[in-house]
Write a protein that holds these residues in place. Sequence first.
Motif, PDB file in Angstrom:
ATOM      1  N   ALA A 178       0.832  -1.211   0.000  1.00 21.56           N
ATOM      2  CA  ALA A 178       0.000   0.000   0.000  1.00 21.56           C
ATOM      3  C   ALA A 178       0.863   1.256   0.000  1.00 21.56           C
ATOM      4  O   ALA A 178       0.582   2.224  -0.728  1.00 21.56           O
ATOM      5  N   VAL A 179       1.933   1.254   0.809  1.00 23.87           N
ATOM      6  CA  VAL A 179       2.835   2.406   0.837  1.00 23.87           C
ATOM      7  C   VAL A 179       3.546   2.549  -0.508  1.00 23.87           C
ATOM      8  O   VAL A 179       3.648   3.643  -1.060  1.00 23.87           O
ATOM      9  N   SER A 180       4.045   1.437  -1.034  1.00 20.81           N
ATOM     10  CA  SER A 180       4.752   1.467  -2.319  1.00 20.81           C
ATOM     11  C   SER A 180       3.848   1.970  -3.439  1.00 20.81           C
ATOM     12  O   SER A 180       4.274   2.769  -4.288  1.00 20.81           O
ATOM     13  N   ASP A 181       2.611   1.504  -3.458  1.00 17.43           N
ATOM     14  CA  ASP A 181       1.676   1.937  -4.503  1.00 17.43           C
ATOM     15  C   ASP A 181       1.393   3.428  -4.408  1.00 17.43           C
ATOM     16  O   ASP A 181       1.301   4.131  -5.431  1.00 17.43           O
ATOM     17  N   ALA A 182       1.232   3.930  -3.178  1.00 13.28           N
ATOM     18  CA  ALA A 182       0.971   5.359  -3.003  1.00 13.28           C
ATOM     19  C   ALA A 182       2.169   6.187  -3.457  1.00 13.28           C
ATOM     20  O   ALA A 182       2.012   7.237  -4.094  1.00 13.28           O
ATOM     21  N   LEU A 183       3.379   5.735  -3.149  1.00 19.58           N
ATOM     22  CA  LEU A 183       4.577   6.451  -3.596  1.00 19.58           C
ATOM     23  C   LEU A 183       4.681   6.441  -5.117  1.00 19.58           C
ATOM     24  O   LEU A 183       5.031   7.443  -5.738  1.00 19.58           O
ATOM     25  N   ALA A 184       4.377   5.289  -5.718  1.00 23.14           N
ATOM     26  CA  ALA A 184       4.428   5.194  -7.176  1.00 23.14           C
ATOM     27  C   ALA A 184       3.424   6.141  -7.827  1.00 23.14           C
ATOM     28  O   ALA A 184       3.666   6.661  -8.922  1.00 23.14           O
ATOM     29  N   ALA A 185       2.292   6.384  -7.140  1.00 27.82           N
ATOM     30  CA  ALA A 185       1.270   7.292  -7.664  1.00 27.82           C
ATOM     31  C   ALA A 185       1.573   8.749  -7.327  1.00 27.82           C
ATOM     32  O   ALA A 185       0.817   9.648  -7.701  1.00 27.82           O
ATOM     33  N   GLY A 186       2.665   8.988  -6.594  1.00 26.81           N
ATOM     34  CA  GLY A 186       3.025  10.354  -6.225  1.00 26.81           C
ATOM     35  C   GLY A 186       2.210  10.926  -5.087  1.00 26.81           C
ATOM     36  O   GLY A 186       2.216  12.143  -4.877  1.00 26.81           O
ATOM     37  N   PRO A 223       8.495   1.053  10.865  1.00 30.18           N
ATOM     38  CA  PRO A 223       9.367   0.241  10.020  1.00 30.18           C
ATOM     39  C   PRO A 223       8.842  -1.173   9.800  1.00 30.18           C
ATOM     40  O   PRO A 223       8.065  -1.709  10.606  1.00 30.18           O
ATOM     41  N   LEU A 224       9.321  -1.768   8.740  1.00 31.04           N
ATOM     42  CA  LEU A 224       8.961  -3.128   8.358  1.00 31.04           C
ATOM     43  C   LEU A 224       9.631  -4.118   9.312  1.00 31.04           C
ATOM     44  O   LEU A 224      10.857  -4.130   9.432  1.00 31.04           O
ATOM     45  N   LEU A 225       8.807  -4.946  10.012  1.00 25.58           N
ATOM     46  CA  LEU A 225       9.321  -5.947  10.960  1.00 25.58           C
ATOM     47  C   LEU A 225      10.572  -5.396  11.661  1.00 25.58           C
ATOM     48  O   LEU A 225      11.693  -5.878  11.455  1.00 25.58           O
ATOM     49  N   PRO A 226      10.423  -4.375  12.495  1.00 25.56           N
ATOM     50  CA  PRO A 226      11.553  -3.549  12.937  1.00 25.56           C
ATOM     51  C   PRO A 226      12.677  -4.292  13.637  1.00 25.56           C
ATOM     52  O   PRO A 226      13.826  -3.840  13.599  1.00 25.56           O
ATOM     53  N   PHE A 227      12.414  -5.430  14.282  1.00 24.30           N
ATOM     54  CA  PHE A 227      13.466  -6.132  15.008  1.00 24.30           C
ATOM     55  C   PHE A 227      14.108  -7.252  14.194  1.00 24.30           C
ATOM     56  O   PHE A 227      14.999  -7.936  14.669  1.00 24.30           O
ATOM     57  N   LEU A 260      12.228   0.941   1.584  1.00 28.11           N
ATOM     58  CA  LEU A 260      10.984   1.679   1.770  1.00 28.11           C
ATOM     59  C   LEU A 260      11.236   2.977   2.531  1.00 28.11           C
ATOM     60  O   LEU A 260      10.704   4.034   2.165  1.00 28.11           O
ATOM     61  N   GLU A 261      12.064   2.923   3.586  1.00 30.59           N
ATOM     62  CA  GLU A 261      12.361   4.132   4.340  1.00 30.59           C
ATOM     63  C   GLU A 261      13.074   5.171   3.464  1.00 30.59           C
ATOM     64  O   GLU A 261      12.778   6.365   3.536  1.00 30.59           O
ATOM     65  N   MET A 262      14.020   4.706   2.633  1.00 28.38           N
ATOM     66  CA  MET A 262      14.735   5.636   1.751  1.00 28.38           C
ATOM     67  C   MET A 262      13.793   6.287   0.752  1.00 28.38           C
ATOM     68  O   MET A 262      13.896   7.492   0.478  1.00 28.38           O
ATOM     69  N   ARG A 263      12.856   5.513   0.210  1.00 27.18           N
ATOM     70  CA  ARG A 263      11.906   6.088  -0.748  1.00 27.18           C
ATOM     71  C   ARG A 263      11.023   7.129  -0.078  1.00 27.18           C
ATOM     72  O   ARG A 263      10.775   8.213  -0.635  1.00 27.18           O
ATOM     73  N   LEU A 264      10.539   6.822   1.121  1.00 28.51           N
ATOM     74  CA  LEU A 264       9.704   7.775   1.843  1.00 28.51           C
ATOM     75  C   LEU A 264      10.468   9.061   2.135  1.00 28.51           C
ATOM     76  O   LEU A 264       9.975  10.169   1.889  1.00 28.51           O
ATOM     77  N   ARG A 265      11.700   8.934   2.647  1.00 29.13           N
ATOM     78  CA  ARG A 265      12.468  10.117   3.012  1.00 29.13           C
ATOM     79  C   ARG A 265      12.834  10.939   1.775  1.00 29.13           C
ATOM     80  O   ARG A 265      12.871  12.175   1.827  1.00 29.13           O
ATOM     81  N   VAL A 278      14.888  -8.915   4.698  1.00 25.45           N
ATOM     82  CA  VAL A 278      13.937  -8.008   5.349  1.00 25.45           C
ATOM     83  C   VAL A 278      14.581  -6.645   5.557  1.00 25.45           C
ATOM     84  O   VAL A 278      13.956  -5.604   5.305  1.00 25.45           O
ATOM     85  N   VAL A 279      15.840  -6.638   6.010  1.00 25.92           N
ATOM     86  CA  VAL A 279      16.539  -5.372   6.225  1.00 25.92           C
ATOM     87  C   VAL A 279      16.610  -4.581   4.916  1.00 25.92           C
ATOM     88  O   VAL A 279      16.416  -3.359   4.901  1.00 25.92           O
ATOM     89  N   ARG A 280      16.863  -5.275   3.809  1.00 29.15           N
ATOM     90  CA  ARG A 280      16.938  -4.607   2.514  1.00 29.15           C
ATOM     91  C   ARG A 280      15.594  -3.982   2.138  1.00 29.15           C
ATOM     92  O   ARG A 280      15.525  -2.814   1.711  1.00 29.15           O
TER      93      ARG A 280
END
Length: 427
Positions: A324-332, A344-348, A361-366, A354-356
């Motif tokens: 859902a986050v990726s799709d929203a970013l792709a749509a601008g 964060p994604l599965l933060p621990f 995702l965090e880099m794209r958001l920022r 998973v880390v990748r």
Amino acid sequence: MRNPWLALEAGADPAERAGQLRRAHERFVTGGTVAAPVRAVVADSWRRCAGARLPPERMAGIEVDDAQLAARRHRHPLARVMPLFRELLGTIAHDGAHLLSVCDARGTMLWVEGHPQVLRRAERMNFVPGAQWAEHASGTNAPGTALAVGHAVQIFAAEHYCRPVQSWTCAAAPVRDPLTGRVLGAVDLTGGDHLASPHSLALVEATARAAEARLAAPDDGGEGPPGGCTLTVLGRDEALLHAPGLGVGGPLRLGRRHSEILLLLAAHPDGLSGEALARELYGERDVHPVTLRAALSRLRRLLGPLLSSRPYRLRQRPYSDYDAVSDALAAGDLTAALDAYPGPLLPFSEAPGVVRLRTLLEMRLRRHLLTRPDPLLLESWLGVAGAQDDLEVWEALHALRPGPRTAARVRELRAAYGLPHGGRPGG
């Protein structure tokens, strides 16, 4: 005992109370003191507004245009329950005295409906679709304050922090995702003084609970993930899988390793060999193949026919909140992306795959945040779990909205990063 979320106690005179509140509001904005009969929930909200240096004359701003609004409505989870909102509150709204409104988790109005004459009056204060009604942007108001405190609330007359809204009364309740508990938005009734009654608050609370029950039921029609199979992996260390075809009553909570495996298989719809999956999970560690096979065997007992082997893959790919986050970013649509991102994604998890995915995702958001910085979106990011110490975002926010709070936080983080004289971490 008085209900603190109700604007008026039994027997109170609305006209008299409105005058008392106008005088109390004036004392607060001129001297910073709160006097009776201001309720605690309102006093706390006023202090938050003053702390954000919100002018009492502020008008709500229009945040999105018509095209963006249509796309955001289409993607938002509450679109599914709009028919229910209209069924339960629409008749009341269209009687000529009230408005039905629904906002997202950031306070952006997605729908505002009611009698045309009342809608025209509301336009004068920008109570319209696409406007930003979060408390920090538009002052104390029922939808914004309900989102801020996570509880249904009424706001009456001069309890509104911003004067252009003080001729109105509203009652709103937050609506939560039944699987994760995350606030999706708020449903609101807005009208005149006669709305300040226990009936209106109970009505919006009941409507919110009915919407949550509807959202918890399988969605058998319209668009969405195949078979309603969804995966929740953001901001939590144990994934939730909702797969009606498995015959499980409600969402299935997975352990940490099973959460990692399911996420990685969802991210590789063509499947992974045992060796490739082991690298995604364990990296260069020397782990016996039996360990992975045992974990997959236990997962297969939970998922049944959903999991196949040779290669390992999912017969039905779940739609995740990561998607859902990726799709929203792709749509601008950065606002929708932030709405769908609780953390964060599965933060621990330390699994390399998973880390990748988490880092990507965090880099794209920022990157989207910092390319064209907007103070409201920067504030939203800093409220996300794991993002509170993001120095670069704090610096961007301070550049757009300088003040003692942002300056102090920038100084604190620069010192923590060993940058007492400015600069960037690692620079």
